[in-house]
Write an enzyme that holds these catalytic residues in place. Structure first.
Site, mmCIF file in Angstrom:
data_model
loop_
_atom_site.group_PDB
_atom_site.id
_atom_site.type_symbol
_atom_site.label_atom_id
_atom_site.label_comp_id
_atom_site.label_asym_id
_atom_site.label_seq_id
_atom_site.Cartn_x
_atom_site.Cartn_y
_atom_site.Cartn_z
ATOM 1 N N ASP A 267 0.885 -1.167 0.000
ATOM 2 C CA ASP A 267 0.000 0.000 0.000
ATOM 3 C C ASP A 267 0.918 1.211 0.000
ATOM 4 O O ASP A 267 1.413 1.612 1.052
ATOM 5 C CB ASP A 267 -0.869 -0.030 1.264
ATOM 6 C CG ASP A 267 -1.844 1.133 1.308
ATOM 7 O OD1 ASP A 267 -2.130 1.714 0.259
ATOM 8 O OD2 ASP A 267 -2.318 1.456 2.415
ATOM 9 N N GLU B 67 -1.327 -1.196 -4.693
ATOM 10 C CA GLU B 67 -2.601 -0.487 -4.797
ATOM 11 C C GLU B 67 -2.535 0.505 -5.946
ATOM 12 O O GLU B 67 -1.595 1.288 -6.057
ATOM 13 C CB GLU B 67 -2.931 0.243 -3.488
ATOM 14 C CG GLU B 67 -4.339 0.830 -3.537
ATOM 15 C CD GLU B 67 -4.827 1.284 -2.172
ATOM 16 O OE1 GLU B 67 -5.003 0.425 -1.297
ATOM 17 O OE2 GLU B 67 -5.019 2.489 -2.001
ATOM 18 N N ASP C 42 -2.728 0.985 7.229
ATOM 19 C CA ASP C 42 -1.886 0.710 6.054
ATOM 20 C C ASP C 42 -1.325 -0.708 6.079
ATOM 21 O O ASP C 42 -1.117 -1.323 5.028
ATOM 22 C CB ASP C 42 -0.719 1.708 5.990
ATOM 23 C CG ASP C 42 -1.207 3.117 6.244
ATOM 24 O OD1 ASP C 42 -1.395 3.854 5.288
ATOM 25 O OD2 ASP C 42 -1.440 3.440 7.430
#
Lengths: 189, 189
Positions: free
Chosen positions: A7, A68, A141
């Protein structure tokens, strides 16, 4: 299949490793968050993120890196930092010879919770349950990175089948066009 | 001082090398544009850009890499691609041990044309004149990369002086706080 989910972010970059054990089976391997100070210069922050991803690849030897896909709906300043970090993550993975897959936040949420608009709390709760963790990964996260890896374990095989079907159809179309072109030229020319 | 200017972008990434020869003196060394197909996958595009920058660093041995600071006013999709490419460029330069400087488009325009709102045509015309080129660099991304390099030749020394003045002032403030803290503790403790 071992997946490193990332991420990306300048302030906090989530890293999560999950093994896909066949079907819906997933097993937790590792999770962490790399932090860089907002007072550090941009280049040093990108270097730190790149080094961390490289270290994780060397340590955990994933088969694929899932990142992501940056989304345009957030704050523009944040999006730019996320995109810069994401570019670095993809480059480091590709230079290590690994395939890189991108999933949008809603694809990840839909995969792990069944709802594309699930909130962070729901994603964390499902990741904790799916991976049988004794406590929820923190911060969000970290949970997001694991959710990305789980998402890839489930979507990856489907995406590969789609990509090879597309490549086959493009090849058939190419051959068809070549036959048409040959017929148009005619036998005499 | 030799500067590699990079105007990052996925579709076209401008690369320009300029020598700052003291004062306002600048000398053209090289210019090119790396293109990647919008049909290629993102990771392959980033790899191609990273490889090109690495090759240019090896070939031209710049002392510093100047990168256009991504700006939020453009189309968000374009900004994200530009930011991903910019992150990769900064990482490659930093990994090669080079300092990386960012300049905004208006800083570059103001430096080379005297007007922060100059259009692409004016930037190209000034770059052509400043570097004594026999014809204008094309496309605009090539001219922009050279403009960035020229801008850095002129702004770089000033930025370095500002950075060292800031570091000195921060150090003085730190010493002052340390003295205050020591005084507050008093001699007896």
């Amino acid at each position: 299949m071992r997946v490193l989910g990332v991420d990306p972010g300048l302030t906090r970059c989530g890293l999560g490793v999950v093994d896909g054990t066949g079907g819906r089976g997933v097993r937790f391997v590792a999770v962490d968050v790399v932090r860089t100070s907002s007072e550090a210069v941009l280049t040093d922050r990108l270097l730190a993120i790149g080094d961390a991803v490289e270290r994780w690849i060397a340590t955990h030897r994933p088969d694929v890196v899932a990142v992501e896909r940056v989304f345009s709906q957030q704050n523009v300043r944040t999006v730019m930092g996320t995109a810069q970090a994401g570019g670095v993550v993809a480059l480091i993975a590709a230079r290590a010879g690994l395939p890189v897959a991108f999933h949008t936040p809603s694809e990840v949420k839909a995969a792990v919770t069944g709802a594309g608009r699930a909130d962070k709390r729901q994603v964390t709760a499902m990741v904790t349950r799916l991976l049988g963790l004794t406590e929820p990964p923190r911060p969000a996260d970290a949970a997001d990175a694991l959710a990305l890896a789980v998402c890839h374990c489930w979507r990856g095989p489907m995406l590969e089948r789609m990509a090879s079907a597309q490549a086959r159809s493009a090849e058939l179309a190419r051959r068809h066009r070549a036959r048409l072109a040959a017929a148009a030229k005619g036998p005499g020319r």
